[in-house]
Every structure is written in C-alpha cells, then in structure tokens.
Design a protein around this motif. Structure first.
Motif, PDB file in Angstrom:
ATOM      1  N   ASP A  14       0.824  -1.213   0.000  1.00  0.00           N
ATOM      2  CA  ASP A  14       0.000   0.000   0.000  1.00  0.00           C
ATOM      3  C   ASP A  14       0.858   1.262   0.000  1.00  0.00           C
ATOM      4  O   ASP A  14       0.329   2.369  -0.072  1.00  0.00           O
ATOM      5  CB  ASP A  14      -0.932   0.003   1.213  1.00  0.00           C
ATOM      6  CG  ASP A  14      -0.176  -0.141   2.536  1.00  0.00           C
ATOM      7  OD1 ASP A  14       0.877  -0.808   2.546  1.00  0.00           O
ATOM      8  OD2 ASP A  14      -0.642   0.405   3.548  1.00  0.00           O
ATOM      9  N   ILE A  15       2.174   1.093   0.087  1.00  0.00           N
ATOM     10  CA  ILE A  15       3.096   2.225   0.117  1.00  0.00           C
ATOM     11  C   ILE A  15       3.831   2.320  -1.218  1.00  0.00           C
ATOM     12  O   ILE A  15       4.379   1.337  -1.714  1.00  0.00           O
ATOM     13  CB  ILE A  15       4.114   2.066   1.266  1.00  0.00           C
ATOM     14  CG1 ILE A  15       3.390   1.996   2.616  1.00  0.00           C
ATOM     15  CG2 ILE A  15       5.127   3.202   1.262  1.00  0.00           C
ATOM     16  CD1 ILE A  15       2.599   3.231   2.975  1.00  0.00           C
ATOM     17  N   ASP A  16       3.848   3.514  -1.798  1.00  0.00           N
ATOM     18  CA  ASP A  16       4.482   3.774  -3.092  1.00  0.00           C
ATOM     19  C   ASP A  16       5.995   3.922  -2.913  1.00  0.00           C
ATOM     20  O   ASP A  16       6.450   4.699  -2.077  1.00  0.00           O
ATOM     21  CB  ASP A  16       3.885   5.060  -3.678  1.00  0.00           C
ATOM     22  CG  ASP A  16       4.331   5.318  -5.114  1.00  0.00           C
ATOM     23  OD1 ASP A  16       5.223   4.607  -5.597  1.00  0.00           O
ATOM     24  OD2 ASP A  16       3.774   6.249  -5.734  1.00  0.00           O
ATOM     25  N   VAL A  17       6.765   3.159  -3.686  1.00  0.00           N
ATOM     26  CA  VAL A  17       8.223   3.267  -3.613  1.00  0.00           C
ATOM     27  C   VAL A  17       8.810   3.790  -4.929  1.00  0.00           C
ATOM     28  O   VAL A  17      10.012   3.653  -5.181  1.00  0.00           O
ATOM     29  CB  VAL A  17       8.866   1.910  -3.246  1.00  0.00           C
ATOM     30  CG1 VAL A  17       8.418   1.458  -1.869  1.00  0.00           C
ATOM     31  CG2 VAL A  17       8.563   0.837  -4.292  1.00  0.00           C
ATOM     32  N   ASP A  18       7.962   4.404  -5.761  1.00  0.00           N
ATOM     33  CA  ASP A  18       8.429   4.892  -7.060  1.00  0.00           C
ATOM     34  C   ASP A  18       9.486   5.981  -6.936  1.00  0.00           C
ATOM     35  O   ASP A  18      10.194   6.267  -7.909  1.00  0.00           O
ATOM     36  CB  ASP A  18       7.257   5.417  -7.902  1.00  0.00           C
ATOM     37  CG  ASP A  18       6.431   4.293  -8.510  1.00  0.00           C
ATOM     38  OD1 ASP A  18       6.890   3.123  -8.439  1.00  0.00           O
ATOM     39  OD2 ASP A  18       5.348   4.563  -9.050  1.00  0.00           O
ATOM     40  N   ILE A  19       9.614   6.597  -5.766  1.00  0.00           N
ATOM     41  CA  ILE A  19      10.630   7.627  -5.583  1.00  0.00           C
ATOM     42  C   ILE A  19      12.028   7.096  -5.891  1.00  0.00           C
ATOM     43  O   ILE A  19      12.898   7.832  -6.372  1.00  0.00           O
ATOM     44  CB  ILE A  19      10.573   8.204  -4.145  1.00  0.00           C
ATOM     45  CG1 ILE A  19      11.462   9.439  -4.027  1.00  0.00           C
ATOM     46  CG2 ILE A  19      10.931   7.138  -3.105  1.00  0.00           C
ATOM     47  CD1 ILE A  19      11.319  10.180  -2.712  1.00  0.00           C
ATOM     48  N   PHE A  20      12.239   5.798  -5.683  1.00  0.00           N
ATOM     49  CA  PHE A  20      13.561   5.223  -5.935  1.00  0.00           C
ATOM     50  C   PHE A  20      13.893   5.207  -7.428  1.00  0.00           C
ATOM     51  O   PHE A  20      15.065   5.250  -7.809  1.00  0.00           O
ATOM     52  CB  PHE A  20      13.656   3.817  -5.339  1.00  0.00           C
ATOM     53  CG  PHE A  20      13.505   3.789  -3.840  1.00  0.00           C
ATOM     54  CD1 PHE A  20      14.317   4.572  -3.037  1.00  0.00           C
ATOM     55  CD2 PHE A  20      12.551   2.994  -3.232  1.00  0.00           C
ATOM     56  CE1 PHE A  20      14.177   4.572  -1.646  1.00  0.00           C
ATOM     57  CE2 PHE A  20      12.402   2.982  -1.858  1.00  0.00           C
ATOM     58  CZ  PHE A  20      13.218   3.769  -1.057  1.00  0.00           C
ATOM     59  N   LYS A  21      12.859   5.180  -8.257  1.00  0.00           N
ATOM     60  CA  LYS A  21      13.082   5.187  -9.712  1.00  0.00           C
ATOM     61  C   LYS A  21      13.641   6.516 -10.200  1.00  0.00           C
ATOM     62  O   LYS A  21      14.206   6.592 -11.290  1.00  0.00           O
ATOM     63  CB  LYS A  21      11.772   4.865 -10.443  1.00  0.00           C
ATOM     64  CG  LYS A  21      11.266   3.448 -10.211  1.00  0.00           C
ATOM     65  CD  LYS A  21       9.958   3.195 -10.936  1.00  0.00           C
ATOM     66  CE  LYS A  21       9.436   1.788 -10.674  1.00  0.00           C
ATOM     67  NZ  LYS A  21       8.123   1.544 -11.338  1.00  0.00           N
ATOM     68  N   THR A  22      13.455   7.566  -9.406  1.00  0.00           N
ATOM     69  CA  THR A  22      14.023   8.871  -9.765  1.00  0.00           C
ATOM     70  C   THR A  22      15.501   8.955  -9.410  1.00  0.00           C
ATOM     71  O   THR A  22      16.172   9.933  -9.770  1.00  0.00           O
ATOM     72  CB  THR A  22      13.270  10.012  -9.048  1.00  0.00           C
ATOM     73  OG1 THR A  22      13.538   9.955  -7.641  1.00  0.00           O
ATOM     74  CG2 THR A  22      11.769   9.911  -9.293  1.00  0.00           C
ATOM     75  N   LEU A  23      15.995   7.942  -8.704  1.00  0.00           N
ATOM     76  CA  LEU A  23      17.373   7.978  -8.219  1.00  0.00           C
ATOM     77  C   LEU A  23      18.288   6.993  -8.934  1.00  0.00           C
ATOM     78  O   LEU A  23      19.515   7.048  -8.768  1.00  0.00           O
ATOM     79  CB  LEU A  23      17.392   7.672  -6.716  1.00  0.00           C
ATOM     80  CG  LEU A  23      16.546   8.602  -5.847  1.00  0.00           C
ATOM     81  CD1 LEU A  23      16.494   8.088  -4.418  1.00  0.00           C
ATOM     82  CD2 LEU A  23      17.091  10.015  -5.879  1.00  0.00           C
ATOM     83  N   GLY A  24      17.699   6.093  -9.707  1.00  0.00           N
ATOM     84  CA  GLY A  24      18.517   5.114 -10.410  1.00  0.00           C
ATOM     85  C   GLY A  24      17.672   4.045 -11.066  1.00  0.00           C
ATOM     86  O   GLY A  24      16.440   4.118 -11.098  1.00  0.00           O
ATOM     87  N   GLU A  25      18.343   3.039 -11.582  1.00  0.00           N
ATOM     88  CA  GLU A  25      17.687   1.897 -12.231  1.00  0.00           C
ATOM     89  C   GLU A  25      17.334   0.875 -11.142  1.00  0.00           C
ATOM     90  O   GLU A  25      18.222   0.305 -10.514  1.00  0.00           O
ATOM     91  CB  GLU A  25      18.638   1.288 -13.265  1.00  0.00           C
ATOM     92  CG  GLU A  25      18.118   0.052 -13.960  1.00  0.00           C
ATOM     93  CD  GLU A  25      19.185  -0.627 -14.802  1.00  0.00           C
ATOM     94  OE1 GLU A  25      19.099  -1.866 -14.961  1.00  0.00           O
ATOM     95  OE2 GLU A  25      20.110   0.065 -15.280  1.00  0.00           O
TER      96      GLU A  25
END
Length: 309
Positions: A14-25
């Motif tokens: 239920d928690i979005d972790v898409d922020i990591f996609k802005t930091l790398g592959e």
C-alpha cells in the motif's frame, strides 16, 4: 546507479516506492532468501534491505557502494567489514515512534478496559436478557495515578512517557545503558521498576546488556494484575520464563516482537494456557501507514545524500 530492493514485501504494497526510480535503475524483489542474495546484489551499486542479511561473503561477491537498511536495527549487516570495504551503510531512525507508542497504548487499553469481554457479552445476546441496565462483572480501572515503568528512555520510550503523563500516570524509567539521566522522570533500578509498576513497557535495543534482561526470577516479582509490554526486541525477555510466569500468576502481556521472527511453532508463548493474559502481534508496532511513508522518504534521502557526494 543500479538500485536493488531485496525485501519489498516488508514495506507493504500500500506504500508507493516509485521515488527510488528517480534515483537510479531499480530492480525490486518481494522476498529474498539467503541463497538468492549473492546473485541479486552482484551488479548493484546500492542495495535496500530491511531484514535480508548482507554478510562479508555477499560484499566480497559484489560491487556495492551503499547499503540502505530500511529499519533502525543494523544487525543484519556486517558493519565492520563494510567499513573495511569502504561500503557506506545507512539506516533510518525515529520514523516509527508514534506508531510503536500507539500500539503500546492499544495493548494497555485492551487489558485495562476489558473490551473483549464486554463486546462478547453483547454479541452473545446476554445484555438484552439482563434484569438491570448495566453489567460490570469484569472489573476495569482507570490509568490515572498508575505507575508506568519504561525500560529504555530513548526516542520511543520518551514518546510513551509523555503520553502516559498526559493520562496522569506516574512515570519511572530504567536506563539499560546506565547513561540516561532524564530530569523529567524518576530513574530507578530494574528490580524496583518491575516490583512497583502497574505497567512495564520495554523500548530498549537488544545487546549484551539486555539479552534475557527479564527472566523468571524478576518477572515473578511483578505486581499481580500488572501489564508487561515488549515492543523493543525479542530476546530481551526470556520467552520460556515468560510463558511460565503468565500461567503461574496474574500478569498481562502484550508482545509484538519475539526472538525468532516469524515466530516458530515451538515458541513457548504459543503454548500459554491462560491465553486471555497474552496478546501476541506479528511485529507491527513500527508499521503505521504514516511511519512507513516516513521510512521510504528517509531511505530516499539517504540515497540522495550519497549520490550528491
């Protein structure tokens, strides 16, 4: 930067972790077993782990530059070897204090107010058959003036202390390190805390000073009717001793952490006879929605700080 998340499921879907996609592959695995770790991190620059172990062997077989622990505890990473290998290790702290304290009070109210008993009384159709307007056969009490003893007055313990004081409780604490001197609350030794407190709540780390800190001898001296909570770490309470004490005397226990997680079928707490005296929860104290969102934000900030160097 190649970022690998090893145990995504522990963060909740239920928690979005898409922020990591802005930091790398990003490559994400819901669960990683021990025999899978080496292969999954071998090409990673950054690994995010909650409980997956990153050992000397794993580091030697990788090109890791940063290990992000999505938790406060760091015992799943060989910190000394990471330092030797010049691999930075970052954890997160302080994100779950309100969440842990909220579960602590939920457990306290569960035992103090006897809501299960009174809910069942109504659900079983007994109230409508009563000759009087009320039913108070299961005594309950107020928190006002009760003594709350806190073992470990760190960030979480202090949060609990402030909220207990708001209920007009008498708050005392025991410093497991011996170094904490908080002038707002009375510091006492462990035996005095256990013998005089109506509620005892554990919020200290697990280390050589706290392993089996609570045992049969000192728990058996607790007041009849008292409440014992462990939302710190499994292993601080000797679980075999606790199971014996629960069945020998009237103490009520709320336990969110055990020595081996997930709990093993052989754990003595699962075999307690007086089950109404025990509430076991599956290590959820840290995990409110807000706490997990803070955690993700803090892990992302750790990565941003590393990249910006």
């Amino acid at each position: 930067m190649k970022i690998v998340i090893l145990d995504r499921a522990t963060l909740g879907f239920d928690i979005d972790v898409d922020i990591f996609k802005t930091l790398g592959e990003v490559t994400s695995y819901d669960v990683t077993f021990q025999n899978q770790t080496k292969n999954r991190v071998k090409d990673a620059d950054i690994v995010i782990t909650n409980k997956v172990v990153i050992s000397k062997e794993i580091m030697d077989a990788s090109n890791l530059k940063l290990i992000c622990i999505s938790a406060t505890g760091t015992n799943n990473v060989d910190l000394e070897y990471a330092k030797e290998k010049n691999i930075e290790v970052k954890n997160v702290a302080g994100y779950s204090s309100s969440s842990v304290v909220q579960l602590s009070f939920a457990m306290i109210f569960h035992f103090v107010q006897k809501l299960n008993y009174y809910k069942n009384y109504v659900d079983e159709g007994k109230w409508q058959k009563s000759a009087i307007f009320t039913h108070i056969d299961k005594p309950f009490y107020e928190l006002d003036k009760k003594r709350v003893g806190i073992i470990g007055l760190g960030d979480i313990g202090l949060n609990l202390a402030k909220k207990a004081a708001a209920f007009d409780c008498d708050v005392v604490y025991y410093s497991t390190s011996g170094k904490n001197n908080n002038s707002d609350y009375k510091r006492v030794e462990l035996d005095e805390l256990l013998q005089t407190s109506d509620i005892v709540s554990i919020h200290c780390p697990l280390n050589e000073n706290t392993q089996n800190l609570l045992n049969f001898e000192n728990m058996n001296k607790m007041k009849d009717g008292s409440i014992l909570l462990n939302l710190g770490r499994g292993g601080i309470i000797n679980e075999e001793d606790l199971a014996k004490v629960i069945d020998l005397k009237e103490i009520y226990c709320g336990i969110d952490v055990v020595s081996k997680e997930p709990i093993e079928e052989s754990n003595p707490l699962l075999k307690v006879k007086n089950k109404d005296r025990l509430v076991l929860t599956p290590h959820v104290g840290w995990a409110s929605i807000e706490a997990r969102k803070r955690l993700i934000h803090m892990v992302a900030n750790n990565i941003k700080e590393f990249i910006s160097k």
